[in-house]
Design an enzyme around this catalytic site. Structure first.
Site, PDB file in Angstrom:
ATOM      1  CB  CYS A  81      -0.952  -0.098   1.189  1.00 26.03           C
ATOM      2  SG  CYS A  81      -2.123   1.208   1.323  1.00 26.03           S
ATOM      3  CG  HIS A 169      -4.002  -3.616   3.058  1.00 28.20           C
ATOM      4  ND1 HIS A 169      -2.965  -3.213   3.864  1.00 28.20           N
ATOM      5  CD2 HIS A 169      -4.613  -2.489   2.639  1.00 28.20           C
ATOM      6  CE1 HIS A 169      -2.957  -1.901   3.946  1.00 28.20           C
ATOM      7  NE2 HIS A 169      -3.941  -1.433   3.209  1.00 28.20           N
ATOM      8  CD  GLU A 171      -1.882  -6.164   5.453  1.00 28.71           C
ATOM      9  OE1 GLU A 171      -1.546  -6.581   4.326  1.00 28.71           O
ATOM     10  OE2 GLU A 171      -1.953  -4.952   5.712  1.00 28.71           O
TER      11      GLU A 171
END
Ligand code: XMP
Length: 513
Positions: A81, A169, A171
């Site tokens: 990001c 993202h 994660e």
């Protein structure tokens, strides 16, 4: 651990999640501030580096920028990001200011399937975007690996240098295959093995505790909670009888809790355990107090006094063990808009006074909660301890509304035991964050048989939560609620009404206090 992924924290609310995902791949990870000098990072000998996202824009006046030598350490690197914007900024690409942030689901199309990052993954993936500024020109010698509807540069790669930039993202759970992307980065790109397991950790921690403590004695305040229990089991594994645990019964524990702790640690694990029953003194001090903050203060202060007295009686220990966890240790990056900087639970601060003349032993300092549970299982602690629901330090005092008396505590204990028993029997107990009873300061009229009654009310609170910061009430089956209510009213003397709390947090809190 010889292999490690270093995560530079630019203030993303997900930084800790990145660290956890890496560890779930059995690779150690550590979080450091974004401006750590490259020379310091080199000393850590990272196997790979991840640049977290962050709420800032590279165009912001006070944008958090890394030491530019980070990009020349010769270590594989992945920017997420905001991390992509940094790559562009420092490696010769171009970022353009965007007036609107792009949030939400997107579809990623992998255009270069030869990239190590997408090995074993399909050509089209659901991802979660959250970015403002846009990359408009590739940094030197980078190429595009994947695109989304809104971005031609969703994933970029410098194959030779093993540097990646991801605009989404990987994660978060909304990127369902993100774990595999992170696994590909740490295993395929960085070449890490699977060293980080709790079995390995035990070996390393045992060595470390032994070398720190030598022949000295250690004292540990055992609460029965997950952290202090796991710390006790680990330290006991390392130094046996050099460890003394102190367990204070403040009279505010749940049914059979004191016995369970004594059985498990004293009898089963054969630890040196000092059991202090301070019930009378705690209840004497709580007499007449109805204000929740005062209750907490009285309990906290008296606990310190009792604990200090006991440490003196326990002899000449030089060390005090604590179950401090990694999230308490990580310095949050003070960047405006970073919610992680604000989320510091008021419950965790305080504790024992700083002037206790001990050196600290904190063998869980680099672990996340899930890892502590895993470690507990490896050490042979039972599920009742390892997967236990959180229980507040001031105990049932925050669940007896109004004055805390012996009699009211006993009523609550019985009702609470029924809630726990039914939740366990119906396979709900371990699925929720917390489930408990609260004794209300409300009497109401009822009928039992032919008689009118005028008795107490109990509230049942069952919530789901990720971290206690927000919570929602659990939609339990009616039959289970019915059963809990019937049993409480039939079996607990003095209670004729049972209500179910349907308040979320916010605006409510989990405990009623
Ligand atoms: P609240 O009630 O603030 O609780 O929504 C959030 C989480 O923290 C626990 N809690 C405490 N834990 N000492 C603790 O150790 C306390 O005084 C305390 N008060 C609340 C609560 O059980 C929930 O999980």
């Amino acid at each position: 651990m010889s292999e490690k992924i270093v995560i530079l924290d630019f203030g993303s609310q997900y930084t800790q999640v990145i660290a956890r995902r890496v560890r779930e791949c059995s690779v150690f990870s550590t979080i450091i501030p974004f401006d750590t000098p490259a020379s310091e990072i080199r000393k850590l000998k990272p196997t790979g580096i991840i640049l977290s996202g962050g709420p800032s824009s590279v165009f912001a006046k006070d944008a958090p920028l890394p030491d530019k030598k980070v990009f020349t350490l010769g270590v594989p690197l992945m920017g997420i990001c905001f991390g992509v914007q940094l790559l562009a900024q420092f490696m010769g690409g171009k970022v353009e200011k965007s007036s609107k942030r792009e949030y939400g689901k997107g579809t990623l199309t992998v255009t270069d399937k030869s990239s190590d990052l997408f090995k074993g993954l399909p050509g089209s993936l659901q991802v979660w975007n959250s970015h403002g500024d846009k990359l408009t020109k590739l940094p030197r010698d980078f190429k595009v690996v994947a695109t989304t509807e809104n971005s031609d540069y969703a994933v970029i790669e410098h194959r030779k240098k093993k540097v990646f930039g991801l605009q989404f993202h990987p994660e978060v759970v909304h990127t369902p295959r993100g774990r595999e992307i992170i696994s590909n980065f740490v295993h395929n790109v960085c070449g890490c093995g699977r060293e980080w397991t709790m079995a390995n950790y035990i070996e390393q921690a045992v060595e470390q505790i032994r070398s720190q403590v030598g022949g000295e004695h250690v004292i540990l305040g055992l609460s029965g909670g997950v952290d202090s229990s796991v710390a006790a089991a680990l330290i006991h594994r390392a130094i046996g009888d050099q460890l003394t645990c102190i367990f204070v019964n403040n009279g505010l524990l749940r049914a059979k809790e004191a016995e369970a702790v004594q059985n498990l640690f004293g009898r089963n694990f054969k630890m040196k355990l000092r059991y202090v029953n301070a019930t009378n003194e705690f209840l004497r001090r709580l007499k007449g107090i109805t204000n929740p903050e005062r209750k907490r203060k009285v309990i906290g202060n008296h606990f310190i006094r009792v604990f200090q007295d006991e440490t003196k009686k326990a002899g000449k220990a030089r060390f005090l063990a604590q179950g401090t966890l990694y999230p308490d240790v990580i310095e949050s990056v003070p960047i405006a808009g970073n919610p992680a900087a604000l989320i510091k639970s008021h419950h965790n601060v305080g504790g024992l006074p700083k002037n206790l003349k001990f050196q600290l032993v904190e063998p869980l300092r680099c672990l996340f909660k899930d890892e502590v549970r895993e470690l507990g299982r490896e050490l042979g602690l039972p599920r009742e301890v390892v997967d236990r629901q959180p229980f507040p330090g001031p105990g049932l005092a925050v669940r007896v509304m109004g004055e805390v008396t012996r009699k009211r505590l006993e009523v609550l204990r019985q009702a609470d035991a029924i809630v726990i028993e039914e939740m366990k029997r119906n396979d709900w107990y371990y699925k929720v964050w917390q489930s408990f009873a609260v004794l209300l300061p409300v009497k109401s009229v009822g009928v039992m048989g032919d008689e009118r009654t005028y008795e107490d009310s109990v509230a049942v609170r069952v919530v789901d939560s990720m971290d206690g910061m927000t919570a929602d009430w659990v939609k339990l089956p009616y039959e289970l609620l019915e059963n809990i209510s019937n049993r409480i009213i039939n079996e607990v003397n003095g209670v004729n009404r049972c209500v179910f709390d349907i308040t979320s947090k916010p605006p409510g809190t989990i405990e009623w206090e």
